[in-house]
Scaffold this motif. Structure first.
Motif, PDB file in Angstrom:
ATOM      1  N   GLY A 171       0.821  -1.217   0.000  1.00 52.09           N
ATOM      2  CA  GLY A 171       0.000   0.000   0.000  1.00 52.09           C
ATOM      3  C   GLY A 171       0.849   1.258   0.000  1.00 52.09           C
ATOM      4  O   GLY A 171       1.932   1.296  -0.544  1.00 52.09           O
ATOM      5  N   ASP A 172       0.346   2.333   0.711  1.00 50.14           N
ATOM      6  CA  ASP A 172       1.039   3.612   0.762  1.00 50.14           C
ATOM      7  C   ASP A 172       1.761   3.799   2.091  1.00 50.14           C
ATOM      8  O   ASP A 172       1.822   4.874   2.645  1.00 50.14           O
ATOM      9  N   THR A 173       2.342   2.806   2.658  1.00 46.17           N
ATOM     10  CA  THR A 173       3.001   2.932   3.963  1.00 46.17           C
ATOM     11  C   THR A 173       4.430   3.427   3.836  1.00 46.17           C
ATOM     12  O   THR A 173       5.070   3.707   4.819  1.00 46.17           O
ATOM     13  N   GLY A 174       4.943   3.465   2.684  1.00 48.12           N
ATOM     14  CA  GLY A 174       6.303   3.936   2.480  1.00 48.12           C
ATOM     15  C   GLY A 174       7.318   2.824   2.575  1.00 48.12           C
ATOM     16  O   GLY A 174       8.513   3.063   2.480  1.00 48.12           O
ATOM     17  N   HIS A 175       6.887   1.661   2.869  1.00 49.39           N
ATOM     18  CA  HIS A 175       7.810   0.519   2.901  1.00 49.39           C
ATOM     19  C   HIS A 175       7.699  -0.244   1.597  1.00 49.39           C
ATOM     20  O   HIS A 175       6.619  -0.387   1.034  1.00 49.39           O
ATOM     21  N   ASP A 176       8.795  -0.770   1.211  1.00 48.19           N
ATOM     22  CA  ASP A 176       8.809  -1.563  -0.027  1.00 48.19           C
ATOM     23  C   ASP A 176       8.641  -3.032   0.361  1.00 48.19           C
ATOM     24  O   ASP A 176       9.617  -3.714   0.696  1.00 48.19           O
ATOM     25  N   VAL A 177       7.415  -3.512   0.361  1.00 52.50           N
ATOM     26  CA  VAL A 177       7.130  -4.902   0.742  1.00 52.50           C
ATOM     27  C   VAL A 177       6.283  -5.523  -0.355  1.00 52.50           C
ATOM     28  O   VAL A 177       5.303  -4.926  -0.780  1.00 52.50           O
ATOM     29  N   ASP A 178       6.678  -6.701  -0.748  1.00 44.04           N
ATOM     30  CA  ASP A 178       5.900  -7.457  -1.746  1.00 44.04           C
ATOM     31  C   ASP A 178       5.565  -8.825  -1.183  1.00 44.04           C
ATOM     32  O   ASP A 178       6.420  -9.506  -0.611  1.00 44.04           O
ATOM     33  N   TYR A 179       4.308  -9.169  -1.301  1.00 46.09           N
ATOM     34  CA  TYR A 179       3.880 -10.531  -0.974  1.00 46.09           C
ATOM     35  C   TYR A 179       3.501 -11.202  -2.275  1.00 46.09           C
ATOM     36  O   TYR A 179       2.774 -10.630  -3.068  1.00 46.09           O
ATOM     37  N   GLY A 180       3.940 -12.426  -2.438  1.00 46.81           N
ATOM     38  CA  GLY A 180       3.569 -13.176  -3.663  1.00 46.81           C
ATOM     39  C   GLY A 180       2.308 -13.987  -3.451  1.00 46.81           C
ATOM     40  O   GLY A 180       1.557 -13.779  -2.521  1.00 46.81           O
ATOM     41  N   GLN A 181       2.120 -14.924  -4.274  1.00 43.68           N
ATOM     42  CA  GLN A 181       0.928 -15.766  -4.241  1.00 43.68           C
ATOM     43  C   GLN A 181       1.270 -17.099  -3.605  1.00 43.68           C
ATOM     44  O   GLN A 181       2.342 -17.661  -3.825  1.00 43.68           O
ATOM     45  N   TYR A 182       0.339 -17.619  -2.835  1.00 44.29           N
ATOM     46  CA  TYR A 182       0.520 -18.896  -2.174  1.00 44.29           C
ATOM     47  C   TYR A 182      -0.688 -19.775  -2.538  1.00 44.29           C
ATOM     48  O   TYR A 182      -1.832 -19.341  -2.428  1.00 44.29           O
ATOM     49  N   SER A 183      -0.430 -20.981  -2.963  1.00 46.71           N
ATOM     50  CA  SER A 183      -1.505 -21.906  -3.336  1.00 46.71           C
ATOM     51  C   SER A 183      -1.248 -23.233  -2.664  1.00 46.71           C
ATOM     52  O   SER A 183      -0.104 -23.691  -2.563  1.00 46.71           O
ATOM     53  N   ALA A 184      -2.288 -23.865  -2.208  1.00 47.12           N
ATOM     54  CA  ALA A 184      -2.187 -25.196  -1.621  1.00 47.12           C
ATOM     55  C   ALA A 184      -3.435 -25.968  -2.015  1.00 47.12           C
ATOM     56  O   ALA A 184      -4.503 -25.398  -2.186  1.00 47.12           O
ATOM     57  N   GLY A 185      -3.288 -27.253  -2.154  1.00 45.83           N
ATOM     58  CA  GLY A 185      -4.466 -28.046  -2.496  1.00 45.83           C
ATOM     59  C   GLY A 185      -4.108 -29.495  -2.758  1.00 45.83           C
ATOM     60  O   GLY A 185      -2.988 -29.940  -2.523  1.00 45.83           O
ATOM     61  N   GLN A 186      -5.068 -30.225  -3.221  1.00 51.18           N
ATOM     62  CA  GLN A 186      -4.899 -31.635  -3.571  1.00 51.18           C
ATOM     63  C   GLN A 186      -5.497 -31.869  -4.940  1.00 51.18           C
ATOM     64  O   GLN A 186      -6.479 -31.238  -5.310  1.00 51.18           O
ATOM     65  N   GLU A 187      -4.904 -32.802  -5.640  1.00 52.95           N
ATOM     66  CA  GLU A 187      -5.432 -33.199  -6.946  1.00 52.95           C
ATOM     67  C   GLU A 187      -5.659 -34.696  -6.939  1.00 52.95           C
ATOM     68  O   GLU A 187      -4.847 -35.455  -6.411  1.00 52.95           O
ATOM     69  N   HIS A 188      -6.757 -35.091  -7.497  1.00 53.64           N
ATOM     70  CA  HIS A 188      -7.078 -36.510  -7.642  1.00 53.64           C
ATOM     71  C   HIS A 188      -7.422 -36.724  -9.114  1.00 53.64           C
ATOM     72  O   HIS A 188      -8.384 -36.142  -9.616  1.00 53.64           O
ATOM     73  N   ASP A 189      -6.644 -37.515  -9.744  1.00 51.80           N
ATOM     74  CA  ASP A 189      -6.886 -37.838 -11.155  1.00 51.80           C
ATOM     75  C   ASP A 189      -7.085 -39.345 -11.268  1.00 51.80           C
ATOM     76  O   ASP A 189      -6.468 -40.130 -10.544  1.00 51.80           O
ATOM     77  N   GLN A 211      -7.221 -49.294 -15.006  1.00 52.32           N
ATOM     78  CA  GLN A 211      -7.703 -48.280 -14.065  1.00 52.32           C
ATOM     79  C   GLN A 211      -6.515 -47.831 -13.229  1.00 52.32           C
ATOM     80  O   GLN A 211      -5.838 -48.644 -12.621  1.00 52.32           O
ATOM     81  N   GLN A 212      -6.245 -46.569 -13.227  1.00 46.12           N
ATOM     82  CA  GLN A 212      -5.099 -46.013 -12.506  1.00 46.12           C
ATOM     83  C   GLN A 212      -5.564 -44.758 -11.781  1.00 46.12           C
ATOM     84  O   GLN A 212      -6.271 -43.934 -12.350  1.00 46.12           O
ATOM     85  N   ARG A 213      -5.150 -44.618 -10.541  1.00 46.53           N
ATOM     86  CA  ARG A 213      -5.504 -43.432  -9.760  1.00 46.53           C
ATOM     87  C   ARG A 213      -4.229 -42.697  -9.388  1.00 46.53           C
ATOM     88  O   ARG A 213      -3.240 -43.292  -8.990  1.00 46.53           O
ATOM     89  N   PHE A 214      -4.295 -41.374  -9.482  1.00 45.90           N
ATOM     90  CA  PHE A 214      -3.170 -40.516  -9.153  1.00 45.90           C
ATOM     91  C   PHE A 214      -3.617 -39.528  -8.077  1.00 45.90           C
ATOM     92  O   PHE A 214      -4.558 -38.778  -8.285  1.00 45.90           O
ATOM     93  N   ASP A 215      -2.945 -39.544  -6.935  1.00 41.92           N
ATOM     94  CA  ASP A 215      -3.224 -38.591  -5.864  1.00 41.92           C
ATOM     95  C   ASP A 215      -1.985 -37.736  -5.651  1.00 41.92           C
ATOM     96  O   ASP A 215      -0.867 -38.245  -5.596  1.00 41.92           O
ATOM     97  N   ALA A 216      -2.183 -36.466  -5.541  1.00 40.22           N
ATOM     98  CA  ALA A 216      -1.046 -35.563  -5.338  1.00 40.22           C
ATOM     99  C   ALA A 216      -1.490 -34.399  -4.454  1.00 40.22           C
ATOM    100  O   ALA A 216      -2.598 -33.898  -4.577  1.00 40.22           O
ATOM    101  N   ALA A 217      -0.603 -34.009  -3.584  1.00 44.41           N
ATOM    102  CA  ALA A 217      -0.830 -32.813  -2.767  1.00 44.41           C
ATOM    103  C   ALA A 217       0.284 -31.828  -3.102  1.00 44.41           C
ATOM    104  O   ALA A 217       1.415 -32.217  -3.359  1.00 44.41           O
ATOM    105  N   PHE A 218      -0.052 -30.588  -3.130  1.00 45.39           N
ATOM    106  CA  PHE A 218       0.960 -29.606  -3.488  1.00 45.39           C
ATOM    107  C   PHE A 218       0.804 -28.351  -2.636  1.00 45.39           C
ATOM    108  O   PHE A 218      -0.272 -28.068  -2.122  1.00 45.39           O
ATOM    109  N   ALA A 219       1.880 -27.669  -2.514  1.00 43.53           N
ATOM    110  CA  ALA A 219       1.895 -26.354  -1.861  1.00 43.53           C
ATOM    111  C   ALA A 219       2.982 -25.555  -2.543  1.00 43.53           C
ATOM    112  O   ALA A 219       4.053 -26.060  -2.845  1.00 43.53           O
ATOM    113  N   GLU A 220       2.690 -24.345  -2.842  1.00 40.93           N
ATOM    114  CA  GLU A 220       3.720 -23.500  -3.426  1.00 40.93           C
ATOM    115  C   GLU A 220       3.578 -22.086  -2.879  1.00 40.93           C
ATOM    116  O   GLU A 220       2.488 -21.653  -2.529  1.00 40.93           O
ATOM    117  N   GLY A 221       4.681 -21.457  -2.760  1.00 36.16           N
ATOM    118  CA  GLY A 221       4.680 -20.078  -2.266  1.00 36.16           C
ATOM    119  C   GLY A 221       5.609 -19.247  -3.138  1.00 36.16           C
ATOM    120  O   GLY A 221       6.375 -19.770  -3.934  1.00 36.16           O
TER     121      GLY A 221
END
Length: 142
Positions: A10-28, A117-127
């Motif tokens: 914002g306008d606080t005068g500090h140079d701060v950046d936050y990126g994107q964070y995603s977390a979840g699970q995928e089932h294929d 028949q094949q099942r794929f389970d994956a969990a992910f987190a990224e920041g």
């Protein structure tokens, strides 16, 4: 799945950046089914008939005759007979009969089933990265 969008300070005068964070699970899942079936039928027949006939017939007749008769009034009577009779008969008969045959048949059936028949389970987190003033503190996670 959870998402956090970026924040730039914002306008606080500090140079701060936050990126994107995603977390979840995928089932294929992969389901594949292949099925084939078929049948065949063959038939064959072959027949042969052979027949031969022969007929012959012969007939011969021969006749001849001679008759003489003579009468005279003075009580004279004369009679003579000559006669020939000839007969010939013949007959011939041939008959041949032959038959042959063959017959065959073939039946086949097939069925094929492939299943996968094949099942794929994956969990992910990224920041993403965090930048503060002057670049002193930085965090990167993935």
């Amino acid at each position: 799945m959870s998402d956090i969008d970026s924040y730039d300070g914002g306008d606080t005068g500090h140079d701060v950046d936050y990126g994107q964070y995603s977390a979840g699970q995928e089932h294929d899942a992969l389901d594949q089914l292949h099925q084939a079936q078929g049948s065949e039928h063959d038939a064959q027949s072959q027949f042969g008939i052979y027949e031969n006939d022969h007929h012959a017939q012969e007939s011969t007749d021969y006749s001849t005759g001679n008759h003489v008769e003579y009468d005279q009034p003075a009580a004279v009577h004369y009679s003579a007979d000559n006669y020939t009779n000839y007969s010939h008969d013949a007959s011939e008969d041939d008959h041949v009969f032959a038959a042959e045959g063959s017959e065959s048949s073939h039946s086949a059936q097939f069925s094929e089933l492939d299943a996968l028949q094949q099942r794929f389970d994956a969990a992910f987190a990224e920041g993403t990265e965090y930048h503060a003033d002057g670049g002193a503190g930085e965090i990167a996670a993935k």
